[in-house]
Design a protein around this motif. Structure first.
Motif, short mmCIF file in Angstrom:
data_model
loop_
_atom_site.label_atom_id
_atom_site.label_comp_id
_atom_site.label_asym_id
_atom_site.label_seq_id
_atom_site.Cartn_x
_atom_site.Cartn_y
_atom_site.Cartn_z
N GLY A 135 0.86 -1.25 0.00
CA GLY A 135 0.17 0.06 -0.08
C GLY A 135 0.80 1.33 0.01
O GLY A 135 0.25 2.25 0.11
N HIS A 136 2.19 1.34 0.15
CA HIS A 136 3.01 2.44 0.33
C HIS A 136 4.36 2.11 -0.73
O HIS A 136 4.90 1.04 -0.34
N PHE A 137 4.54 3.30 -1.67
CA PHE A 137 5.87 3.09 -2.38
C PHE A 137 6.51 4.67 -2.32
O PHE A 137 5.97 5.30 -2.51
N PRO A 138 7.43 4.49 -1.49
CA PRO A 138 8.04 5.98 -1.08
C PRO A 138 8.66 6.59 -2.59
O PRO A 138 9.14 6.06 -3.33
N ASP A 139 8.12 7.91 -2.76
CA ASP A 139 8.38 8.49 -3.87
C ASP A 139 10.10 9.20 -3.67
O ASP A 139 10.68 9.19 -2.74
#
Length: 75
Positions: free
Chosen positions: A58-62
């Motif tokens: 649910g999260h992918f760091p940009d």
């Protein structure tokens, strides 16, 4: 000296994200991140020997988030 490593899943197509994060770290902080291809869905950013950012469900760091987190972890 601060060592930054980005390990990314090449089969998943995360190399572009890794290169963008490395370019952002170079531009914003003057750091050269070393890129390491991997597999299994991995995307991790390490400062020295500690993981500071990674892909989770649910999260992918940009790139901007990675720059912020790395700047907070500089010694």
């Amino acid at each position: 000296m601060t060592k930054v490593d980005i390990t990314f899943c090449r089969p998943c197509g995360y190399e572009k994200r890794a290169r963008e994060a490395a370019a952002a770290l170079k531009h914003a902080l003057g750091l050269d991140a070393e890129l390491h291809p991997g597999g299994g869905g991995i995307f991790e950013v390490r400062v020295n020997d500690g993981i500071v950012a990674k892909r989770t469900r649910g999260h992918f760091p940009d790139a901007a988030e990675i720059v912020e987190i790395v700047s907070q972890n500089l010694h």
